[in-house]
Design an enzyme around this catalytic site. Structure first.
Site, PDB file in Angstrom:
ATOM      1  N   CYS A 150       0.828  -1.214   0.000  1.00 13.03           N
ATOM      2  CA  CYS A 150       0.000   0.000   0.000  1.00 13.03           C
ATOM      3  C   CYS A 150       0.865   1.268   0.000  1.00 13.03           C
ATOM      4  O   CYS A 150       0.670   2.154  -0.842  1.00 13.03           O
ATOM      5  CB  CYS A 150      -0.973  -0.009   1.160  1.00 13.03           C
ATOM      6  SG  CYS A 150      -0.229  -0.429   2.744  1.00 13.03           S
TER       7      CYS A 150
HETATM    8  N1  LIG Z   1      -4.486  -4.337   4.811  1.00 15.57           N
HETATM    9  C1  LIG Z   1      -3.924  -3.631   3.855  1.00 15.57           C
HETATM   10  O1  LIG Z   1      -4.142  -2.415   3.737  1.00 15.57           O
HETATM   11  C2  LIG Z   1      -3.012  -4.288   2.866  1.00 15.57           C
HETATM   12  C3  LIG Z   1      -2.665  -5.615   2.960  1.00 15.57           C
HETATM   13  N2  LIG Z   1      -1.807  -6.163   2.048  1.00 15.57           N
HETATM   14  C4  LIG Z   1      -1.398  -7.555   2.150  1.00 15.57           C
HETATM   15  O2  LIG Z   1      -2.500  -8.422   1.929  1.00 15.57           O
HETATM   16  C5  LIG Z   1      -2.356  -9.603   2.692  1.00 15.57           C
HETATM   17  C6  LIG Z   1      -3.611  -9.753   3.580  1.00 15.57           C
HETATM   18  O3  LIG Z   1      -3.657  -8.619   4.447  1.00 15.57           O
HETATM   19  P1  LIG Z   1      -4.870  -8.314   5.417  1.00 15.57           P
HETATM   20  O4  LIG Z   1      -6.146  -8.747   4.798  1.00 15.57           O
HETATM   21  O5  LIG Z   1      -4.711  -6.913   5.846  1.00 15.57           O
HETATM   22  O6  LIG Z   1      -4.534  -9.279   6.642  1.00 15.57           O
HETATM   23  P2  LIG Z   1      -5.541  -9.940   7.684  1.00 15.57           P
HETATM   24  O7  LIG Z   1      -4.732 -10.299   8.872  1.00 15.57           O
HETATM   25  O8  LIG Z   1      -6.718  -9.070   7.867  1.00 15.57           O
HETATM   26  O9  LIG Z   1      -6.015 -11.277   6.927  1.00 15.57           O
HETATM   27  C7  LIG Z   1      -5.194 -12.369   6.672  1.00 15.57           C
HETATM   28  C8  LIG Z   1      -5.999 -13.533   6.109  1.00 15.57           C
HETATM   29  O10 LIG Z   1      -5.140 -14.661   5.973  1.00 15.57           O
HETATM   30  C9  LIG Z   1      -5.607 -15.749   6.774  1.00 15.57           C
HETATM   31  N3  LIG Z   1      -4.436 -16.392   7.403  1.00 15.57           N
HETATM   32  C10 LIG Z   1      -3.598 -15.835   8.315  1.00 15.57           C
HETATM   33  N4  LIG Z   1      -2.598 -16.688   8.622  1.00 15.57           N
HETATM   34  C11 LIG Z   1      -2.809 -17.793   7.877  1.00 15.57           C
HETATM   35  C12 LIG Z   1      -2.124 -19.039   7.748  1.00 15.57           C
HETATM   36  N5  LIG Z   1      -1.015 -19.303   8.446  1.00 15.57           N
HETATM   37  N6  LIG Z   1      -2.610 -19.952   6.890  1.00 15.57           N
HETATM   38  C13 LIG Z   1      -3.734 -19.711   6.194  1.00 15.57           C
HETATM   39  N7  LIG Z   1      -4.436 -18.558   6.290  1.00 15.57           N
HETATM   40  C14 LIG Z   1      -3.984 -17.614   7.115  1.00 15.57           C
HETATM   41  C15 LIG Z   1      -6.543 -15.087   7.798  1.00 15.57           C
HETATM   42  O11 LIG Z   1      -7.645 -15.871   8.195  1.00 15.57           O
HETATM   43  P3  LIG Z   1      -7.586 -17.074   9.183  1.00 15.57           P
HETATM   44  O12 LIG Z   1      -6.684 -16.623  10.308  1.00 15.57           O
HETATM   45  O13 LIG Z   1      -8.962 -17.343   9.559  1.00 15.57           O
HETATM   46  O14 LIG Z   1      -7.035 -18.146   8.334  1.00 15.57           O
HETATM   47  C16 LIG Z   1      -7.157 -13.953   6.985  1.00 15.57           C
HETATM   48  O15 LIG Z   1      -8.197 -14.439   6.176  1.00 15.57           O
HETATM   49  C17 LIG Z   1      -1.079  -9.430   3.518  1.00 15.57           C
HETATM   50  O16 LIG Z   1       0.003 -10.047   2.875  1.00 15.57           O
HETATM   51  C18 LIG Z   1      -0.900  -7.926   3.545  1.00 15.57           C
HETATM   52  O17 LIG Z   1       0.422  -7.567   3.750  1.00 15.57           O
HETATM   53  C19 LIG Z   1      -1.320  -5.440   0.992  1.00 15.57           C
HETATM   54  C20 LIG Z   1      -1.641  -4.128   0.842  1.00 15.57           C
HETATM   55  C21 LIG Z   1      -2.484  -3.435   1.792  1.00 15.57           C
HETATM   56  C1  LIG Z   2      -0.607   0.412   9.074  1.00 15.98           C
HETATM   57  C2  LIG Z   2       0.233  -0.810   8.818  1.00 15.98           C
HETATM   58  O1  LIG Z   2       0.591  -1.517   9.740  1.00 15.98           O
HETATM   59  N1  LIG Z   2       0.548  -1.063   7.538  1.00 15.98           N
HETATM   60  C3  LIG Z   2       1.333  -2.191   7.128  1.00 15.98           C
HETATM   61  C4  LIG Z   2       1.524  -2.192   5.630  1.00 15.98           C
HETATM   62  C5  LIG Z   2       0.418  -2.854   4.866  1.00 15.98           C
HETATM   63  C6  LIG Z   2       0.870  -3.387   3.518  1.00 15.98           C
HETATM   64  O2  LIG Z   2       0.740  -2.905   2.426  1.00 15.98           O
HETATM   65  O3  LIG Z   2       1.610  -4.390   3.678  1.00 15.98           O
HETATM   66  P1  LIG Z   2       2.325  -5.526   2.865  1.00 15.98           P
HETATM   67  O4  LIG Z   2       3.561  -5.061   2.246  1.00 15.98           O
HETATM   68  O5  LIG Z   2       2.634  -6.480   3.947  1.00 15.98           O
HETATM   69  O6  LIG Z   2       1.386  -6.079   1.877  1.00 15.98           O
HETATM   70  C7  LIG Z   2       2.716  -2.214   7.788  1.00 15.98           C
HETATM   71  O7  LIG Z   2       3.279  -1.167   8.053  1.00 15.98           O
HETATM   72  O8  LIG Z   2       3.265  -3.312   7.893  1.00 15.98           O
END
Ligand SMILES: NC(=O)C1=CN([C@@H]2O[C@H](COP(=O)(O)OP(=O)(O)OC[C@H]3O[C@@H](n4cnc5c(N)ncnc54)[C@H](OP(=O)(O)O)[C@@H]3O)[C@@H](O)[C@H]2O)C=CC1
Ligand SMILES: CC(=O)N[C@@H](CCC(=O)OP(=O)(O)O)C(=O)O
Length: 346
Positions: A150
């Site tokens: 992000c």
């Molecule tokens: N949030 C954001 O703004 C952004 C996120 N991302 C990336 O997107 C990805 C998801 O982020 P986000 O949705 O925020 O994270 P969350 O923690 O909200 O969700 C993670 C998901 O993965 C599942 N999960 C976690 N650990 C495991 C495991 N060991 N095995 C299988 N499933 C697992 C969780 O569900 P359950 O535990 O039930 O399995 C849940 O559905 C990350 O890599 C993050 O860095 C990228 C850009 C922005």
């Molecule tokens: C507010 C906050 O905690 N933000 C996350 C970045 C989210 C994201 O884009 O992470 P990935 O590169 O893991 O997909 C962090 O700083 O780790």
């Protein structure tokens, strides 16, 4: 119809994919996975989806799930994605991975900044970095897309035009970025719970956040010179949104009008990058709920320094919206399909 699966559907990025895909005319969600909510409907986990998507969450079973779909989104933590992506690729399914696992062209840089061994390094060369504004043609042909982080989305879009033109000193860049708390995912932690975050504002991972290396990699691809920058992320008490304030020294004299024209030209074919022409700088709330990145450009007349303001919704342009933009490109669809809407007003 394109059949899609979402692995990690109950996290914030996964759930946002579900929500956005309900408005996509060419995609049908075939399966959703979760560990904690296996057997429960996604609409029980997120009642906002009731009557719209009532699919039950499944356990991960790549062998049988891969047969049911054309494309899979992996919305898992980094380190976990690389344990499922190789099997999906082997099964002939296209993958858009939202984690950091495939964003780097150098295994060493990944391992240094993520402090873990890369378990599927054979895919590093095959993965295409999914920032459509810079990489559209490669994304169209990709079997594995590494969806950007992000903060790197916000910072790279803000800097790409001037870095490519050599207009800024590539070692003078300072990125001061602020994110809403959904950026940290849904899993509760001491750092992100309400009483820690509300009515406060803090910097974290100062001088050592892993996104520093992702932004440097992106800009190095555009620059003739080495890029070494300072990146400081901050946590602000809002749910969604990133605002990056970026400073850089100019290498030659240009005026504000010329700079704005450069940005307009650079993004003239890009539907989701909007350049402000007026004095008013973009605000987070103007992109919240949308796939837009809004950019404001200002020349500080006293110091001669360039200041850029970049805003995105971290869950949409910073994650799930961008992933759908990539799906559209990989599937030869209109890039805007399912994403052509304004943010929430006010
Ligand atoms: N949030 C954001 O703004 C952004 C996120 N991302 C990336 O997107 C990805 C998801 O982020 P986000 O949705 O925020 O994270 P969350 O923690 O909200 O969700 C993670 C998901 O993965 C599942 N999960 C976690 N650990 C495991 C495991 N060991 N095995 C299988 N499933 C697992 C969780 O569900 P359950 O535990 O039930 O399995 C849940 O559905 C990350 O890599 C993050 O860095 C990228 C850009 C922005
Ligand atoms: C507010 C906050 O905690 N933000 C996350 C970045 C989210 C994201 O884009 O992470 P990935 O590169 O893991 O997909 C962090 O700083 O780790």
């Amino acid at each position: 119809m394109i059949k899609a699966g979402i692995i990690g559907a109950t996290g914030y990025a996964g759930a946002e994919l579900v929500r956005l895909l309900t408005n996509h005319s060419k995609v049908e969600i075939e399966f959703l996975t979760s560990r904690s909510f296996t057997g429960q409907k996604i609409s029980e986990v997120y009642p906002a989806l009731a009557g719209i998507v009532d699919l039950k969450c499944e356990e991960i079973d790549i062998k049988q799930q891969a047969k049911r779909v054309d494309i899979v989104f992996t919305a898992l933590p980094h380190g976990v994605s690389m344990s499922v992506v190789p099997e999906l690729i082997k099964a002939g399914v296209k993958v858009i991975d939202l984690s950091g696992d495939y964003r780097y062209s150098s295994q060493k840089i990944y391992e240094d900044w993520y402090q873990q061994k890369h378990e599927s390094s054979e895919l590093i060369d095959k993965a295409v970095y999914g920032l459509p504004e810079l990489n559209k043609e490669e994304i169209k042909e990709a079997g594995l897309v590494a969806n950007p982080g992000c903060y790197p989305t916000s910072a790279t879009l803000a800097l790409a035009p001037v870095v490519e033109e050599g207009l800024v000193d590539s070692q003078s860049i300072i990125i001061d970025a602020k994110s809403g708390v959904t950026g940290a995912g849904r899993k509760p932690s001491r750092v992100t719970h309400f009483s820690e975050v509300a009515e406060s504002f803090k910097a974290y991972k100062v001088g050592e956040h892993r996104h520093t290396s992702e932004i440097e990699q992106n800009l190095a691809g555009l620059s003739a010179k080495e890029v070494i920058l300072s990146f400081t992320p901050h946590l602000v008490p809002m749910k969604r949104g990133i605002l990056s304030t970026i400073y850089a020294d100019l290498t030659q004299k240009v005026n504000s009008k010329e700079l704005i024209e450069l940005y307009q030209k650079f993004y003239s074919q890009e539907p989701f990058a909007r350049i402000r022409q007026e004095e008013k700088m973009p605000e987070v709330k103007e992109v919240t709920g949308s796939n837009y990145c809004d950019l404001g450009i200002k020349l500080d007349k006293r110091t001669g320094r360039l200041i850029i303001i970049s805003v995105i919704d971290n869950l949409i342009k910073g994650a799930s919206g961008q992933a759908i933009q990539n799906l559209n490109l990989m599937s030869d669809l209109d890039e805007k399909e399912g994403l052509d809407f304004a943010g929430i007003i006010p």
